[in-house]
Design a protein around this motif. Structure first.
Motif, PDB file in Angstrom:
ATOM      1  N   ALA A   5       0.432  -1.052  -0.027  1.00 36.65           N
ATOM      2  CA  ALA A   5      -0.171   0.009  -0.227  1.00 36.65           C
ATOM      3  C   ALA A   5       0.868   1.584  -0.459  1.00 36.65           C
ATOM      4  CB  ALA A   5      -0.925   0.019   0.922  1.00 36.65           C
ATOM      5  N   GLN A   6       1.798   1.162   0.634  1.00 37.68           N
ATOM      6  CA  GLN A   6       2.892   2.345   0.797  1.00 37.68           C
ATOM      7  C   GLN A   6       3.341   2.693  -0.579  1.00 37.68           C
ATOM      8  OE1 GLN A   6       5.565   1.728   4.274  1.00 37.68           O
ATOM      9  NE2 GLN A   6       4.078   2.103   5.102  1.00 37.68           N
ATOM     10  N   LEU A   7       3.749   1.694  -1.216  1.00 39.52           N
ATOM     11  CA  LEU A   7       4.655   1.173  -1.876  1.00 39.52           C
ATOM     12  C   LEU A   7       3.703   1.881  -3.164  1.00 39.52           C
ATOM     13  CD1 LEU A   7       7.178   0.750  -4.683  1.00 39.52           C
ATOM     14  CD2 LEU A   7       6.547  -1.005  -4.577  1.00 39.52           C
ATOM     15  N   TRP A   8       1.851   1.756  -3.428  1.00 36.23           N
ATOM     16  CA  TRP A   8       1.586   2.216  -4.681  1.00 36.23           C
ATOM     17  C   TRP A   8       1.148   3.586  -4.865  1.00 36.23           C
ATOM     18  CZ3 TRP A   8       0.053   1.527  -8.878  1.00 36.23           C
ATOM     19  CH2 TRP A   8      -1.678   2.171  -9.438  1.00 36.23           C
ATOM     20  N   LYS A   9       1.336   3.965  -3.003  1.00 40.22           N
ATOM     21  CA  LYS A   9       1.052   5.122  -2.446  1.00 40.22           C
ATOM     22  C   LYS A   9       2.194   6.566  -3.243  1.00 40.22           C
ATOM     23  CE  LYS A   9      -0.197   8.689   1.106  1.00 40.22           C
ATOM     24  NZ  LYS A   9       0.203   9.020   2.451  1.00 40.22           N
ATOM     25  N   LEU A  10       3.409   6.200  -2.779  1.00 43.63           N
ATOM     26  CA  LEU A  10       4.802   7.042  -3.775  1.00 43.63           C
ATOM     27  C   LEU A  10       4.103   6.775  -5.768  1.00 43.63           C
ATOM     28  CD1 LEU A  10       7.478   4.852  -1.534  1.00 43.63           C
ATOM     29  CD2 LEU A  10       6.708   7.362  -1.231  1.00 43.63           C
ATOM     30  N   VAL A  11       4.383   5.391  -5.983  1.00 39.53           N
ATOM     31  CA  VAL A  11       4.039   5.365  -7.366  1.00 39.53           C
ATOM     32  C   VAL A  11       2.783   6.285  -7.701  1.00 39.53           C
ATOM     33  CG1 VAL A  11       3.367   3.752  -9.481  1.00 39.53           C
ATOM     34  CG2 VAL A  11       4.608   2.790  -7.793  1.00 39.53           C
ATOM     35  N   ARG A  12       1.904   6.259  -7.414  1.00 43.29           N
ATOM     36  CA  ARG A  12       0.524   7.285  -7.523  1.00 43.29           C
ATOM     37  C   ARG A  12       1.519   9.091  -7.338  1.00 43.29           C
ATOM     38  NH1 ARG A  12      -4.735   5.917  -4.956  1.00 43.29           N
ATOM     39  NH2 ARG A  12      -5.575   7.849  -5.824  1.00 43.29           N
ATOM     40  N   GLN A  13       2.022   9.270  -5.930  1.00 42.52           N
ATOM     41  CA  GLN A  13       2.648  10.404  -5.615  1.00 42.52           C
ATOM     42  C   GLN A  13       3.429  10.920  -6.768  1.00 42.52           C
ATOM     43  OE1 GLN A  13       3.414  10.897  -1.838  1.00 42.52           O
ATOM     44  NE2 GLN A  13       4.230  13.027  -2.057  1.00 42.52           N
ATOM     45  N   PHE A  14       4.672  10.239  -7.157  1.00 47.82           N
ATOM     46  CA  PHE A  14       5.934  10.283  -7.466  1.00 47.82           C
ATOM     47  C   PHE A  14       5.915   9.422  -9.197  1.00 47.82           C
ATOM     48  CE2 PHE A  14       6.951  10.754  -3.403  1.00 47.82           C
ATOM     49  CZ  PHE A  14       7.199  11.679  -2.956  1.00 47.82           C
ATOM     50  N   GLY A  15       4.923   8.239  -9.552  1.00 50.55           N
ATOM     51  CA  GLY A  15       5.149   8.400 -10.670  1.00 50.55           C
ATOM     52  C   GLY A  15       6.474   7.245 -10.408  1.00 50.55           C
ATOM     53  N   LEU A  16       5.871   5.802 -11.459  1.00 54.12           N
ATOM     54  CA  LEU A  16       7.117   5.180 -11.542  1.00 54.12           C
ATOM     55  C   LEU A  16       7.868   5.186 -11.712  1.00 54.12           C
ATOM     56  CD1 LEU A  16       7.597   1.953 -11.062  1.00 54.12           C
ATOM     57  CD2 LEU A  16       6.214   1.261 -12.739  1.00 54.12           C
ATOM     58  N   ARG A  17       8.640   6.487 -13.537  1.00 54.51           N
ATOM     59  CA  ARG A  17       9.266   5.949 -13.992  1.00 54.51           C
ATOM     60  C   ARG A  17      10.453   6.818 -12.717  1.00 54.51           C
ATOM     61  NH1 ARG A  17       9.388   8.182 -19.833  1.00 54.51           N
ATOM     62  NH2 ARG A  17       8.892   6.759 -19.764  1.00 54.51           N
ATOM     63  N   HIS A  18       9.645   8.359 -12.737  1.00 53.01           N
ATOM     64  CA  HIS A  18      10.996   8.660 -10.854  1.00 53.01           C
ATOM     65  C   HIS A  18      11.595   8.077  -9.538  1.00 53.01           C
ATOM     66  CE1 HIS A  18      12.124  12.287  -9.242  1.00 53.01           C
ATOM     67  NE2 HIS A  18      11.184  11.355  -7.991  1.00 53.01           N
ATOM     68  N   LEU A  19      10.808   7.080  -9.463  1.00 56.39           N
ATOM     69  CA  LEU A  19      11.091   6.552  -8.545  1.00 56.39           C
ATOM     70  C   LEU A  19      12.119   5.041  -8.892  1.00 56.39           C
ATOM     71  CD1 LEU A  19       7.275   5.350  -7.285  1.00 56.39           C
ATOM     72  CD2 LEU A  19       9.402   7.090  -6.160  1.00 56.39           C
ATOM     73  N   VAL A  20      11.501   4.452 -10.292  1.00 52.90           N
ATOM     74  CA  VAL A  20      12.654   2.966 -10.713  1.00 52.90           C
ATOM     75  C   VAL A  20      13.865   4.308 -11.292  1.00 52.90           C
ATOM     76  CG1 VAL A  20      13.268   2.075 -12.911  1.00 52.90           C
ATOM     77  CG2 VAL A  20      11.050   2.155 -11.651  1.00 52.90           C
ATOM     78  N   GLY A  21      13.964   5.735 -11.755  1.00 52.81           N
ATOM     79  CA  GLY A  21      15.310   6.476 -12.133  1.00 52.81           C
ATOM     80  C   GLY A  21      16.218   6.906 -10.512  1.00 52.81           C
ATOM     81  N   LEU A  22      15.521   7.421  -9.645  1.00 56.31           N
ATOM     82  CA  LEU A  22      15.613   7.509  -7.936  1.00 56.31           C
ATOM     83  C   LEU A  22      16.733   6.261  -7.610  1.00 56.31           C
ATOM     84  CD1 LEU A  22      16.308   9.905  -6.240  1.00 56.31           C
ATOM     85  CD2 LEU A  22      13.970   8.458  -5.203  1.00 56.31           C
TER      86      LEU A  22
END
Length: 239
Positions: A5-22
């Motif tokens: 649930a926390q991961l999904w919240k981060l994906v919705r907030q920042f976007g999957l591409r941004h998180l992967v790049g980070l």
């Protein structure tokens, strides 16, 4: 489910591409930071005698190591825990450690690199001030010449010194002068293979002091002499 649930919240907030790049950028930076931290901890435990104790007697408990070497137990425990995480040490029980495979490697041939780099550490620490002009090498900042000598000797013993000593033997040279003799390891290697008389000179009084301490317990002390360049200059001036 909570983590998802926390991961999904981060994906919705920042976007999957941004998180992967980070994550990829952090993964690239981490070895640089971890390398420095690991080296600093290895230096500390190496010069405190902890790693050699584990190499000779391990596995040992943190409390036993602290008692043997007169160290702070709580600080030592934290450092051992860290080196366990990076696979230099291996925690065999809640309070016992031994050298892991990487730790055994570091105490073999690369040990000279550890001593050599520790000799230059004061320069690394002062780089900011040297870059700004607030400190000058040779005046405000100096290296640890004892460890430069130790590291150079340890590295030279692995290949160059035996090769050079064999040249001395084959050519039949009887008197050897070593300029920049460091800890005398090259001259000791020559003495192992020949009957030559050896003389070493080094610009560093600290290196010569370390060389003389080694020479005092050496079987070659009657054939080897070490002196600092400063001492030679003083003697020359007096004449």
């Amino acid at each position: 489910m909570g983590e998802l649930a926390q991961l999904w919240k981060l994906v919705r907030q920042f976007g999957l591409r941004h998180l992967v790049g980070l994550k990829r950028r952090h993964d690239r930076a981490q070895p640089i930071v971890r390398g420095y931290v690991t080296l600093r901890v290895v230096w500390a435990l190496l010069h405190a005698g902890v790693l050699d104790e584990l190499a000779e007697h391990g596995p040992l408990s943190v409390s036993d190591l602290a008692d043997r070497l007169h160290l702070r137990e709580d600080t030592l425990r934290h450092l051992c825990e860290y080196l366990d995480c990076v696979r230099v040490l291996d925690q065999t029980s809640p309070d016992h450690y031994r050298l892991d495979h990487l730790g055994r490697i570091l105490l073999a041939e690369p040990r000279g690199l550890l001593d050599l780099s520790y000799g230059y550490e004061p320069i690394f620490v002062a780089l900011d001030e040297m870059l700004e002009g607030a400190k000058v090498y040779g005046r405000d900042v100096t290296r640890r010449d004892k460890y430069i000598a130790m590291g150079s000797g340890e590295l030279g013993r692995q290949l160059p010194f035996p090769v050079m000593a064999d040249i001395v033997r084959k050519q039949g040279f009887q008197r050897i002068l070593d300029l920049g003799c460091g800890d005398l390891e090259f001259l000791f290697t020559v003495c192992e293979r020949t009957e030559a008389t050896c003389f070493g000179i080094d610009i560093s009084p600290e290196a010569v002091q370390h060389a003389e301490s080694r020479l005092a317990g050496s079987p070659y002390r009657d054939r080897v002499q070490a002196v600092s360049y400063t001492h030679l200059r003083a003697h020359e001036t007096s004449l």
